[in-house]
Design a protein around this motif. Structure first.
Motif, PDB file in Angstrom:
ATOM      1  N   LEU A 230      46.924  21.185  12.756  1.00  0.00           N
ATOM      2  CA  LEU A 230      45.906  21.202  14.023  1.00  0.00           C
ATOM      3  C   LEU A 230      44.213  21.264  13.106  1.00  0.00           C
ATOM      4  O   LEU A 230      43.559  20.594  13.834  1.00  0.00           O
ATOM      5  CB  LEU A 230      46.065  22.290  15.084  1.00  0.00           C
ATOM      6  N   ARG A 231      44.411  22.172  12.034  1.00  0.00           N
ATOM      7  CA  ARG A 231      43.206  22.032  11.640  1.00  0.00           C
ATOM      8  C   ARG A 231      42.859  20.635  10.838  1.00  0.00           C
ATOM      9  O   ARG A 231      41.569  20.360  11.012  1.00  0.00           O
ATOM     10  CB  ARG A 231      43.277  23.248  10.317  1.00  0.00           C
ATOM     11  N   HIS A 232      43.837  20.060  10.322  1.00  0.00           N
ATOM     12  CA  HIS A 232      43.601  18.750   9.709  1.00  0.00           C
ATOM     13  C   HIS A 232      43.174  17.757  10.835  1.00  0.00           C
ATOM     14  O   HIS A 232      42.365  17.017  10.653  1.00  0.00           O
ATOM     15  CB  HIS A 232      44.736  18.070   9.118  1.00  0.00           C
ATOM     16  N   THR A 233      43.778  17.821  12.106  1.00  0.00           N
ATOM     17  CA  THR A 233      43.456  17.032  13.083  1.00  0.00           C
ATOM     18  C   THR A 233      42.006  17.357  13.577  1.00  0.00           C
ATOM     19  O   THR A 233      41.313  16.195  13.946  1.00  0.00           O
ATOM     20  CB  THR A 233      44.475  17.259  14.379  1.00  0.00           C
ATOM     21  N   PHE A 234      41.766  18.574  13.473  1.00  0.00           N
ATOM     22  CA  PHE A 234      40.203  18.897  14.014  1.00  0.00           C
ATOM     23  C   PHE A 234      39.227  17.935  12.874  1.00  0.00           C
ATOM     24  O   PHE A 234      38.120  17.440  13.234  1.00  0.00           O
ATOM     25  CB  PHE A 234      40.097  20.221  13.988  1.00  0.00           C
TER      26      PHE A 234
ATOM     27  N   LEU B 105      35.234  13.820  11.930  1.00  0.00           N
ATOM     28  CA  LEU B 105      34.774  12.611  11.031  1.00  0.00           C
ATOM     29  C   LEU B 105      34.624  11.502  11.915  1.00  0.00           C
ATOM     30  O   LEU B 105      33.754  10.641  11.782  1.00  0.00           O
ATOM     31  CB  LEU B 105      35.299  12.409   9.778  1.00  0.00           C
ATOM     32  N   LYS B 106      35.621  11.153  12.655  1.00  0.00           N
ATOM     33  CA  LYS B 106      35.740   9.723  13.313  1.00  0.00           C
ATOM     34  C   LYS B 106      34.715   9.866  14.551  1.00  0.00           C
ATOM     35  O   LYS B 106      34.186   8.644  14.872  1.00  0.00           O
ATOM     36  CB  LYS B 106      37.182   9.898  13.931  1.00  0.00           C
ATOM     37  N   ARG B 107      34.143  10.777  14.933  1.00  0.00           N
ATOM     38  CA  ARG B 107      33.273  10.912  15.809  1.00  0.00           C
ATOM     39  C   ARG B 107      31.704  11.216  15.457  1.00  0.00           C
ATOM     40  O   ARG B 107      30.870  11.372  16.085  1.00  0.00           O
ATOM     41  CB  ARG B 107      33.526  12.062  17.093  1.00  0.00           C
ATOM     42  N   GLY B 108      31.645  11.006  14.240  1.00  0.00           N
ATOM     43  CA  GLY B 108      30.500  11.227  13.489  1.00  0.00           C
ATOM     44  C   GLY B 108      29.879  12.171  12.973  1.00  0.00           C
ATOM     45  O   GLY B 108      28.663  12.313  12.518  1.00  0.00           O
TER      46      GLY B 108
ATOM     47  N   MET C  50      41.588   9.716   5.646  1.00  0.00           N
ATOM     48  CA  MET C  50      42.218   9.205   6.927  1.00  0.00           C
ATOM     49  C   MET C  50      41.308   8.599   7.745  1.00  0.00           C
ATOM     50  O   MET C  50      42.049   8.136   8.792  1.00  0.00           O
ATOM     51  CB  MET C  50      42.446  10.945   7.469  1.00  0.00           C
ATOM     52  N   VAL C  51      40.119   8.452   7.622  1.00  0.00           N
ATOM     53  CA  VAL C  51      39.319   7.744   8.710  1.00  0.00           C
ATOM     54  C   VAL C  51      39.040   6.238   8.240  1.00  0.00           C
ATOM     55  O   VAL C  51      38.195   5.617   8.569  1.00  0.00           O
ATOM     56  CB  VAL C  51      38.151   8.283   8.969  1.00  0.00           C
ATOM     57  N   LYS C  52      39.742   6.029   7.000  1.00  0.00           N
ATOM     58  CA  LYS C  52      39.547   4.643   6.224  1.00  0.00           C
ATOM     59  C   LYS C  52      39.514   3.364   7.292  1.00  0.00           C
ATOM     60  O   LYS C  52      38.874   2.536   7.321  1.00  0.00           O
ATOM     61  CB  LYS C  52      40.295   4.499   4.942  1.00  0.00           C
ATOM     62  N   GLU C  53      40.807   3.451   8.048  1.00  0.00           N
ATOM     63  CA  GLU C  53      41.151   2.473   8.987  1.00  0.00           C
ATOM     64  C   GLU C  53      39.811   2.350  10.072  1.00  0.00           C
ATOM     65  O   GLU C  53      39.734   1.221  10.261  1.00  0.00           O
ATOM     66  CB  GLU C  53      42.496   2.418   9.447  1.00  0.00           C
ATOM     67  N   ASP C  54      39.567   3.326  10.390  1.00  0.00           N
ATOM     68  CA  ASP C  54      38.293   3.387  11.446  1.00  0.00           C
ATOM     69  C   ASP C  54      37.126   2.503  10.655  1.00  0.00           C
ATOM     70  O   ASP C  54      36.400   2.072  11.380  1.00  0.00           O
ATOM     71  CB  ASP C  54      38.133   4.720  11.847  1.00  0.00           C
ATOM     72  N   ILE C  55      36.759   3.076   9.534  1.00  0.00           N
ATOM     73  CA  ILE C  55      35.526   2.567   8.974  1.00  0.00           C
ATOM     74  C   ILE C  55      35.827   1.030   8.619  1.00  0.00           C
ATOM     75  O   ILE C  55      34.747   0.268   8.809  1.00  0.00           O
ATOM     76  CB  ILE C  55      35.450   3.476   7.514  1.00  0.00           C
ATOM     77  N   LYS C  56      37.057   0.744   8.208  1.00  0.00           N
ATOM     78  CA  LYS C  56      37.306  -1.047   7.956  1.00  0.00           C
ATOM     79  C   LYS C  56      37.373  -1.451   9.255  1.00  0.00           C
ATOM     80  O   LYS C  56      36.538  -2.519   9.203  1.00  0.00           O
ATOM     81  CB  LYS C  56      38.955  -0.900   7.438  1.00  0.00           C
ATOM     82  N   ASN C  57      37.636  -0.846  10.458  1.00  0.00           N
ATOM     83  CA  ASN C  57      37.598  -1.682  11.580  1.00  0.00           C
ATOM     84  C   ASN C  57      36.085  -2.037  12.021  1.00  0.00           C
ATOM     85  O   ASN C  57      35.644  -3.172  12.319  1.00  0.00           O
ATOM     86  CB  ASN C  57      38.126  -0.957  12.871  1.00  0.00           C
ATOM     87  N   ILE C  58      35.346  -0.966  11.651  1.00  0.00           N
ATOM     88  CA  ILE C  58      33.743  -1.044  12.284  1.00  0.00           C
ATOM     89  C   ILE C  58      33.177  -2.043  11.156  1.00  0.00           C
ATOM     90  O   ILE C  58      32.469  -2.778  11.753  1.00  0.00           O
ATOM     91  CB  ILE C  58      33.201   0.380  12.096  1.00  0.00           C
ATOM     92  N   TYR C  59      33.408  -1.967  10.051  1.00  0.00           N
ATOM     93  CA  TYR C  59      33.005  -3.079   9.062  1.00  0.00           C
ATOM     94  C   TYR C  59      33.322  -4.249   9.306  1.00  0.00           C
ATOM     95  O   TYR C  59      32.272  -5.390   9.653  1.00  0.00           O
ATOM     96  CB  TYR C  59      33.310  -2.528   7.446  1.00  0.00           C
TER      97      TYR C  59
ATOM     98  N   LEU D 265      30.817  19.326   8.254  1.00  0.00           N
ATOM     99  CA  LEU D 265      32.426  19.675   8.563  1.00  0.00           C
ATOM    100  C   LEU D 265      32.691  20.866   7.362  1.00  0.00           C
ATOM    101  O   LEU D 265      33.413  21.555   7.594  1.00  0.00           O
ATOM    102  CB  LEU D 265      33.228  18.501   8.396  1.00  0.00           C
ATOM    103  N   GLN D 266      32.106  20.531   6.315  1.00  0.00           N
ATOM    104  CA  GLN D 266      32.409  21.364   5.381  1.00  0.00           C
ATOM    105  C   GLN D 266      31.967  23.030   5.687  1.00  0.00           C
ATOM    106  O   GLN D 266      32.719  23.857   5.324  1.00  0.00           O
ATOM    107  CB  GLN D 266      31.395  21.094   3.968  1.00  0.00           C
ATOM    108  N   ARG D 267      30.863  23.206   6.227  1.00  0.00           N
ATOM    109  CA  ARG D 267      30.439  24.425   6.661  1.00  0.00           C
ATOM    110  C   ARG D 267      31.286  25.055   7.611  1.00  0.00           C
ATOM    111  O   ARG D 267      31.802  26.192   7.731  1.00  0.00           O
ATOM    112  CB  ARG D 267      29.183  24.440   7.121  1.00  0.00           C
ATOM    113  N   ILE D 268      31.703  24.116   8.694  1.00  0.00           N
ATOM    114  CA  ILE D 268      32.416  24.574   9.761  1.00  0.00           C
ATOM    115  C   ILE D 268      33.836  24.992   9.228  1.00  0.00           C
ATOM    116  O   ILE D 268      34.384  25.879   9.686  1.00  0.00           O
ATOM    117  CB  ILE D 268      32.709  23.702  10.852  1.00  0.00           C
ATOM    118  N   LEU D 269      34.450  24.124   8.594  1.00  0.00           N
ATOM    119  CA  LEU D 269      35.834  24.468   7.670  1.00  0.00           C
ATOM    120  C   LEU D 269      35.954  25.850   6.837  1.00  0.00           C
ATOM    121  O   LEU D 269      36.757  26.337   6.565  1.00  0.00           O
ATOM    122  CB  LEU D 269      36.260  22.972   7.156  1.00  0.00           C
TER     123      LEU D 269
END
Length: 308
Positions: free
Chosen positions: A242-246, A251-254, A278-287, A260-264
């Motif tokens: 669940l921490r990984h999911t957060f 990151l996906k939401r910007g 983990m968000v590589k595919e999202d970045i690729k799709n935007i690109y 994120l480093q400070r929050i974690l």
């Protein structure tokens, strides 16, 4: 590894046994601000070392003892898996802990090092799976656990050490005092967590009460039960997943990586960077959306001066 400001051992300790020296070393760690989890890790490593070479005197320690322990663990591994770690990873961390202990003793003995085991692929839950877990909640405690873990990225130990006095509902802030490395930080309260906290707080009689008054084992079992009710493989529903999911959803939401480093509560941003793949595919799709021919030319491709 975090460095602790420790006072060196006395002459009496250096004349005594390794186990006596270990006890003094652990006391020094606690006094320097090390968390109980860190102290337990050092204890486990040093006791494992003693189990192989015997509880001899500190003055009798030599590099032969280090080699004996290393060889034993390379050949036989460890008696039990440690929180899902491979023997290779455990050996890597234990070597670091034992090296710190030897250095504290002031002995010029090389411990050497091991390559850290390869990191397993990080598992996360899909958005629909999170909704399934929320819908499977039987009571406000279930809802509070899921919402806090998924909206704050808290570690299980941090969640279970939270007290109501650490929570500012008006400011929507949680002060994490039992954090890893003994450092404090602030995380923020999402909409789901706020509603769940407000509901549960009506039954609270003291600000010093724990928010989730249960053990790690009880939390683990509760999540497994929730997973089964939601129709999700129980192996995939653990506090750290669940921490990984957060982290990945953030990151996906910007959310910027340093934030994120400070929050974690990561000491090193390199630890946080593991979530980027983990968000590589999202970045690729935007690109591809931006740099596709249709995107560049407003929906038409230019060939030989003509639109097609």
């Amino acid at each position: 590894m975090t460095k602790f400001d420790l006072i060196g051992p006395s002459e009496d300790i250096l004349r005594g046994s390794i186990e006596d020296a270990m006890q003094e070393f652990l006391l020094q760690l606690r006094a320097s601000g090390a968390s109980e989890k860190t102290v337990r890790s050092y204890r486990a490593a040093i006791k494992d070392f003693i189990s192989v070479i015997g509880n001899k005197k500190v003055s009798e320690l030599s590099e032969k003892d280090i080699h004996k322990w290393r060889l034993e663990r390379v050949r036989r591994g460890f008696n039990r898996s440690i929180r899902g770690r491979s023997s290779e990873t455990t050996l890597y961390y234990y070597s670091l802990f034992i090296r710190s202990f030897i250095k504290w003793l002031g002995l010029r003995i090389s411990v050497g090092g091991f390559k850290k085991g390869s990191r397993k692929l990080i598992e996360t839950l899909k958005t629909q799976e999170i909704f399934k877990l929320l819908n499977a909640a039987r009571d406000t405690t279930d809802l509070l656990i899921i919402s806090l873990l998924i909206e704050t990225g808290l570690r299980a130990s941090e969640l279970l050490s939270l007290r109501w006095k650490d929570i500012d509902l008006e400011a929507r802030e949680i002060y994490v005092r039992g954090a890893k490395y003994g450092e404090e930080r602030v995380v923020f309260i999402g909409d789901l967590s706020k509603k769940a906290l407000e509901t549960v707080k009506t039954y609270v009689s003291s600000e010093d009460e724990r928010v989730i008054p249960m053990t790690y084992t009880a939390l683990y079992k509760r999540l497994k039960t929730l997973a089964m009710r939601a129709g999700i493989d129980p192996k995939r529903v653990r506090p750290h997943i669940l921490r990984h999911t957060f982290a990945t959803e953030s990151l996906k939401r910007g959310l910027p990586l340093p934030v994120l480093q400070r929050i974690l509560g990561h000491k090193d941003i390199k630890t946080t960077q593991i979530y980027l793949h983990m968000v590589k595919e999202d970045i690729k799709n935007i690109y591809l959306k931006i740099y596709s021919i249709s995107g560049i030319h407003g929906g038409s491709e230019i060939v030989g001066g003509r639109s097609i």
